[in-house]
Write a protein that holds these residues in place. Structure first.
Motif, PDB file in Angstrom:
ATOM      1  N   PRO A 136     -13.606 -12.915  -8.195  1.00 25.84           N
ATOM      2  CA  PRO A 136     -12.580 -13.711  -7.498  1.00 25.84           C
ATOM      3  C   PRO A 136     -11.225 -13.656  -8.179  1.00 25.84           C
ATOM      4  CG  PRO A 136     -14.629 -14.940  -7.685  1.00 25.84           C
ATOM      5  CD  PRO A 136     -14.790 -13.715  -8.529  1.00 25.84           C
ATOM      6  N   ILE A 137     -11.203 -13.629  -9.504  1.00 24.95           N
ATOM      7  CA  ILE A 137      -9.925 -13.610 -10.218  1.00 24.95           C
ATOM      8  C   ILE A 137      -9.199 -12.285  -9.972  1.00 24.95           C
ATOM      9  CG2 ILE A 137      -8.858 -13.608 -12.506  1.00 24.95           C
ATOM     10  CD1 ILE A 137     -10.918 -15.677 -13.360  1.00 24.95           C
ATOM     11  N   ALA A 138      -9.946 -11.194  -9.942  1.00 19.11           N
ATOM     12  CA  ALA A 138      -9.329  -9.895  -9.659  1.00 19.11           C
ATOM     13  C   ALA A 138      -8.757  -9.866  -8.247  1.00 19.11           C
ATOM     14  CB  ALA A 138     -10.346  -8.772  -9.841  1.00 19.11           C
ATOM     15  N   LEU A 139      -9.468 -10.445  -7.295  1.00 15.95           N
ATOM     16  CA  LEU A 139      -8.981 -10.489  -5.914  1.00 15.95           C
ATOM     17  C   LEU A 139      -7.734 -11.345  -5.801  1.00 15.95           C
ATOM     18  CD1 LEU A 139     -12.382 -10.808  -4.019  1.00 15.95           C
ATOM     19  CD2 LEU A 139     -10.895  -8.795  -4.136  1.00 15.95           C
ATOM     20  N   VAL A 140      -7.702 -12.458  -6.504  1.00 10.55           N
ATOM     21  CA  VAL A 140      -6.519 -13.326  -6.483  1.00 10.55           C
ATOM     22  C   VAL A 140      -5.340 -12.613  -7.131  1.00 10.55           C
ATOM     23  CG1 VAL A 140      -5.530 -15.451  -7.448  1.00 10.55           C
ATOM     24  CG2 VAL A 140      -7.778 -15.492  -6.346  1.00 10.55           C
ATOM     25  N   ALA A 141      -5.568 -11.935  -8.256  1.00  6.35           N
ATOM     26  CA  ALA A 141      -4.491 -11.198  -8.920  1.00  6.35           C
ATOM     27  C   ALA A 141      -3.903 -10.141  -7.991  1.00  6.35           C
ATOM     28  CB  ALA A 141      -5.008 -10.552 -10.199  1.00  6.35           C
ATOM     29  N   ALA A 142      -4.779  -9.437  -7.256  1.00  2.00           N
ATOM     30  CA  ALA A 142      -4.302  -8.408  -6.325  1.00  2.00           C
ATOM     31  C   ALA A 142      -3.461  -9.024  -5.217  1.00  2.00           C
ATOM     32  CB  ALA A 142      -5.488  -7.652  -5.741  1.00  2.00           C
ATOM     33  N   ALA A 143      -3.883 -10.187  -4.717  1.00  2.00           N
ATOM     34  CA  ALA A 143      -3.124 -10.868  -3.664  1.00  2.00           C
ATOM     35  C   ALA A 143      -1.763 -11.325  -4.184  1.00  2.00           C
ATOM     36  CB  ALA A 143      -3.921 -12.055  -3.125  1.00  2.00           C
ATOM     37  N   LEU A 144      -1.744 -11.845  -5.398  1.00  2.00           N
ATOM     38  CA  LEU A 144      -0.480 -12.266  -6.000  1.00  2.00           C
ATOM     39  C   LEU A 144       0.468 -11.086  -6.170  1.00  2.00           C
ATOM     40  CD1 LEU A 144      -1.871 -14.700  -8.719  1.00  2.00           C
ATOM     41  CD2 LEU A 144      -0.503 -15.372  -6.727  1.00  2.00           C
ATOM     42  N   TYR A 145      -0.090  -9.952  -6.595  1.00  2.00           N
ATOM     43  CA  TYR A 145       0.728  -8.755  -6.792  1.00  2.00           C
ATOM     44  C   TYR A 145       1.338  -8.279  -5.480  1.00  2.00           C
ATOM     45  CZ  TYR A 145       1.913  -3.848  -7.425  1.00  2.00           C
ATOM     46  OH  TYR A 145       2.561  -2.652  -7.413  1.00  2.00           O
ATOM     47  N   GLU A 146       0.577  -8.339  -4.403  1.00  2.00           N
ATOM     48  CA  GLU A 146       1.103  -7.909  -3.105  1.00  2.00           C
ATOM     49  C   GLU A 146       2.270  -8.790  -2.666  1.00  2.00           C
ATOM     50  OE1 GLU A 146       0.492  -5.227  -1.332  1.00  2.00           O
ATOM     51  OE2 GLU A 146      -0.807  -4.588  -2.987  1.00  2.00           O
ATOM     52  N   GLU A 147       2.272 -10.058  -3.086  1.00  2.00           N
ATOM     53  CA  GLU A 147       3.343 -10.980  -2.713  1.00  2.00           C
ATOM     54  C   GLU A 147       4.557 -10.845  -3.628  1.00  2.00           C
ATOM     55  OE1 GLU A 147       1.558 -14.832  -2.819  1.00  2.00           O
ATOM     56  OE2 GLU A 147       0.006 -14.293  -1.355  1.00  2.00           O
ATOM     57  N   ALA A 148       4.320 -10.600  -4.910  1.00  2.00           N
ATOM     58  CA  ALA A 148       5.436 -10.539  -5.863  1.00  2.00           C
ATOM     59  C   ALA A 148       5.014  -9.779  -7.110  1.00  2.00           C
ATOM     60  CB  ALA A 148       5.876 -11.956  -6.240  1.00  2.00           C
ATOM     61  N   TRP A 149       5.825  -8.773  -7.497  1.00  2.00           N
ATOM     62  CA  TRP A 149       5.525  -8.077  -8.754  1.00  2.00           C
ATOM     63  C   TRP A 149       6.442  -8.552  -9.883  1.00  2.00           C
ATOM     64  CZ3 TRP A 149       9.417  -5.185 -10.911  1.00  2.00           C
ATOM     65  CH2 TRP A 149      10.395  -4.653 -10.065  1.00  2.00           C
ATOM     66  N   LEU A 150       7.351  -9.487  -9.564  1.00  2.00           N
ATOM     67  CA  LEU A 150       8.150 -10.158 -10.590  1.00  2.00           C
ATOM     68  C   LEU A 150       7.876 -11.655 -10.489  1.00  2.00           C
ATOM     69  CD1 LEU A 150      10.365 -10.323 -12.767  1.00  2.00           C
ATOM     70  CD2 LEU A 150      12.051 -10.422 -10.915  1.00  2.00           C
ATOM     71  N   LEU A 151       7.325 -12.226 -11.558  1.00  2.00           N
ATOM     72  CA  LEU A 151       7.006 -13.655 -11.605  1.00  2.00           C
ATOM     73  C   LEU A 151       7.841 -14.312 -12.696  1.00  2.00           C
ATOM     74  CD1 LEU A 151       3.083 -13.585 -11.375  1.00  2.00           C
ATOM     75  CD2 LEU A 151       4.711 -14.063  -9.530  1.00  2.00           C
ATOM     76  N   CYS A 152       8.538 -15.384 -12.337  1.00  2.00           N
ATOM     77  CA  CYS A 152       9.342 -16.144 -13.297  1.00  2.00           C
ATOM     78  C   CYS A 152       8.815 -17.567 -13.362  1.00  2.00           C
ATOM     79  CB  CYS A 152      10.814 -16.154 -12.891  1.00  2.00           C
ATOM     80  SG  CYS A 152      11.601 -14.524 -12.884  1.00  2.00           S
ATOM     81  N   PHE A 153       8.410 -17.992 -14.553  1.00  2.00           N
ATOM     82  CA  PHE A 153       7.794 -19.306 -14.742  1.00  2.00           C
ATOM     83  C   PHE A 153       8.673 -20.212 -15.589  1.00  2.00           C
ATOM     84  CE2 PHE A 153       3.723 -16.683 -14.664  1.00  2.00           C
ATOM     85  CZ  PHE A 153       3.464 -16.956 -13.342  1.00  2.00           C
ATOM     86  N   ASP A 154       8.676 -21.482 -15.221  1.00  2.00           N
ATOM     87  CA  ASP A 154       9.271 -22.525 -16.048  1.00  2.00           C
ATOM     88  C   ASP A 154       8.171 -23.307 -16.742  1.00  2.00           C
ATOM     89  OD1 ASP A 154      11.950 -22.814 -16.448  1.00  2.00           O
ATOM     90  OD2 ASP A 154      12.339 -23.909 -14.611  1.00  2.00           O
TER      91      ASP A 154
END
Length: 406
Positions: A136-154
């Protein structure tokens, strides 16, 4: 200092915007910030080079979907004391970087809440046969990547055992996919999850951060949040010789001190599957009228979303409330509770001091208002103004999606 920033940053869009804000007085010369600007500008240019590798030739397009053919870009982990400008610098980077669609800006807590919800849904889909069995974590990571390959966190921090156990596996997948991560934190990577349960299992994740992200400490000596609000009025009531128009002008001055001379811009936040409109936002602060926040059907989850997204709220025209406006009073009580618990700074205007703003005598609001009055007075104190954002009284010592520009 202007020449130093420009030279170190190589003339990037980020550096140009930073210098422009220094020129109008929004930002004071600060060697510690200049060091971070240079690091962010180098990252900005590495990202531009990665995009160029994908787009400038037919061969680049041919291999665009082969991740091993796309150069990996090392992200950035910025840490330092509160109020040193970390959020402001990452905001400038996010606005400046040449990525238009597949990027995401989020408070880290909100991001992890989203991750947990996605993992739960994937497992439910597997159980129902809608998704083939897998990680499940790999599938979620892939979905996140499809939405954004640049992530900025506060406010990257880890206090929850569930987050600690997921992070290593999740970020390993994200980094393998080529996701670029920029994060701000009050602590260095080696201090994350310090004293946490089973911390030894978390240590490989710290090594992963240091491998895939450049770690930069912001060494600024100034707490700019305290400088902007320290010594200033934060509760504006007309004096004998003043009108509310005079108060409005003073509120505008404070707002520009906090948000910048341009006064910020409209924004929105995702909250519970709907959009929460923010009339003005800038510099990590948001400005609302009382009606915007309490005259419409918002609830605790909405106010919590705001409290996590902004370190300062400016609220205009809090009215005198009574039995006929008890719903507005209930919302205001809830709002102040959420702001207080998260250490959010409050600047507000009203016709009277807090103890004279509620005239109702019936119902729970009449009793709860006393707590609100006490908190409003405490929120004006230097001790409260010095609290880190995100940590309320019980922790003072110490975008399920992100911001969407409109």
């Amino acid at each position: 200092m202007t020449d130093t920033v420009t030279a170190e940053a190589g003339g990037s869009v980020l550096a140009a915007r930073y210098v422009a804000r220094m020129a109008v007085g929004d930002i004071l010369p600060d060697p510690g910030q200049a060091k971070v600007v240079a690091a962010l500008a180098r990252l900005e240019q590495r990202i531009a080079s990665r995009r160029l590798a994908r787009k400038t030739s037919a061969l680049g397009w041919l291999f665009a979907k082969r991740e091993d053919a796309i150069p990996k870009v090392r992200g950035l982990y910025i840490h330092g004391s509160v109020g040193r400008g970390k959020t402001m610098l990452v905001d400038l980077f996010y606005e400046s970087v040449a990525v238009r669609k597949r990027k995401r800006r989020a408070h880290f807590h909100e991001f992890m809440a989203d991750v947990h919800a996605r993992i739960f849904q994937v497992r439910a889909d597997m159980k129902q046969g809608r998704v083939r069995d897998g990680d499940p974590i790999a599938l979620v990571a892939a979905a996140l990547y499809e939405e954004a390959w640049l992530l900025c966190f506060d406010e990257f921090h880890v206090t929850d055992i569930a987050d600690a156990m997921i992070l290593g596996r999740l970020f390993e997948k994200l980094f393998d996919l080529g996701v670029v991560i920029v994060a701000t934190s009050n602590v260095a990577p080696q201090d994350l999850y310090e004293g946490g349960l089973n911390r030894a299992l978390f240590l490989p994740f710290i090594g992963m951060i240091e491998q895939h992200m450049e770690v930069v400490r912001i060494e600024s000596p100034t707490d700019y949040r305290m400088e902007k609000l320290g010594g200033a009025r934060v509760w504006y009531v007309p004096a004998a010789h003043e009108t509310m128009a005079d108060v409005d002008r003073e509120m505008d001055k404070v707002w520009h001190r906090v948000a910048g001379t341009d006064g910020g811009a409209p924004a929105s936040l995702a909250s519970g599957g709907r959009e929460l409109r923010v009339p003005r936002a800038g510099g990590g602060a948001a400005r609302f009228s009382f009606h915007d926040l309490c005259g419409v059907p918002l609830g605790a989850s909405d106010y919590l979303r705001l409290a996590r997204a902004y370190h300062t709220l400016v609220i205009d025209h809090i009215p005198v409330l009574d039995q006929d406006t008890r719903n507005e009073a209930k919302r205001f009580i809830t709002l102040i509770d959420e702001l207080y618990e998260k250490g959010v700074k409050l600047v507000a205007s009203a016709p009277a001091e807090p103890e004279k703003l509620y005239l109702g005598t019936e119902g729970a609001e009449a009793f709860e208002w006393a707590r609100t009055v006490s908190r409003l007075h405490e929120m004006r104190s230097d001790d409260y103004l010095a609290r880190p954002h995100g940590r309320g009284d019980s922790q003072a010592s110490g975008n399920t999606t992100g911001l969407v520009e409109t």
